[in-house]
Design an enzyme around this catalytic site. Structure first.
Site: not given
Lengths: 178, 178
Positions: A35-37, A105-106
């Site tokens: 998980t990217y923030y 973000a994704a």
């Protein structure tokens, strides 16, 4: 030390068959959920930084890591600062980041298999919603980057892959382009 | 779950004597070094939040934790959301936070001894540059906060301490007031 890395799209079944012919050393399969923030105070796409929580499941158990990637310091070899630590709970770190105003973000989900070929690590990735890829990488001293890159090209060639197909885009960017 | 917590100044030697009389279960002594961070996009003193990296040394080894404390949800008992996870490296998390623009605001060092009294954790703290304190705490569901607080008052009473002396100021704030 520099990380020399080549990534190309591939049909994993064909690559796996070639590797098995060569008696390559398969190092096991893991499932990674990254998980990217987004940050509340900076645009990471603009500053070229990334903040990631990785949850990895393997036969040996689960493990989570928090990783920060800084901007590129050397464009050609994709060299960047990377700071990483194991964390007990990916859920807790997600909750802390969210409380601080960071937003997921994704999420990139992939099945990853690692194989050793000479001094190279060959990674077979099946990325959900993106496709299949092979990465060939090794570490090299500053003066050895070019021969290391040529060796990586040769490994790709042995696997029926072409270094000219190289893509420099991250899985995250590929996913967001979909 | 909510954390119900009462903290009062105390002479630890006297409190320790009372606890020993009662055959309380001493849980060992640790040294804690807590670094609190300022955020680049919010004033934590104004939002009443805190972000902390704790490095703890005990006989059993060292351990680091990342903790987020949210604003008070119930003023009387100092009840707040708390999210915490163990981290492999306090240094790595410090480097990640610093890269993201968070800055170390202050470091609180203390010797801490924990004792179990019924369902309460009694904590004896000697805080460097601040003083000696006793905290009585437990966790409670939302509807059980008041009885949990009354139980904590009773524990203080048994130790010769008075809940009216309660201080709501954190060690961090006390240290910064010095």
């Amino acid at each position: 030390m520099y990380e020399v890395e080549l990534k190309v799209p591939a049909h994993l079944e064909a690559v796996r068959a070639r590797l098995e012919e060569r008696d390559a050393a398969f190092r096991g399969r893991v499932v990674q959920e990254d998980t990217y923030y987004d940050a509340p105070h900076r645009s990471f796409p603009e500053t070229d930084e990334a903040l990631r929580v990785r949850r990895e499941s393997a036969d040996g158990g689960d493990e989570s890591r928090l990783t920060y990637k800084g901007p590129l310091v050397e464009t050609e070899s994709k060299t960047r600062t990377e700071i990483e630590t194991a964390i007990e709970s990916g859920e807790a770190v997600d909750a802390i980041l969210t409380s601080l105003g960071f937003e997921p973000a994704a999420t990139v989900r992939k099945e990853r298999e690692r194989v050793r070929v000479r001094e190279y690590t060959v990674t077979l990735d099946r990325v959900e919603g993106v496709g299949e890829f092979v990465e060939v990488e090794t570490e090299a001293e500053e003066g050895e980057i070019e021969p290391a890159r040529e060796g990586a090209v040769a490994v790709l060639d042995e696997l029926g892959l072409d270094a000219d197909d190289q893509i420099r885009t991250s899985y995250l960017e590929l996913l967001l382009e979909e």
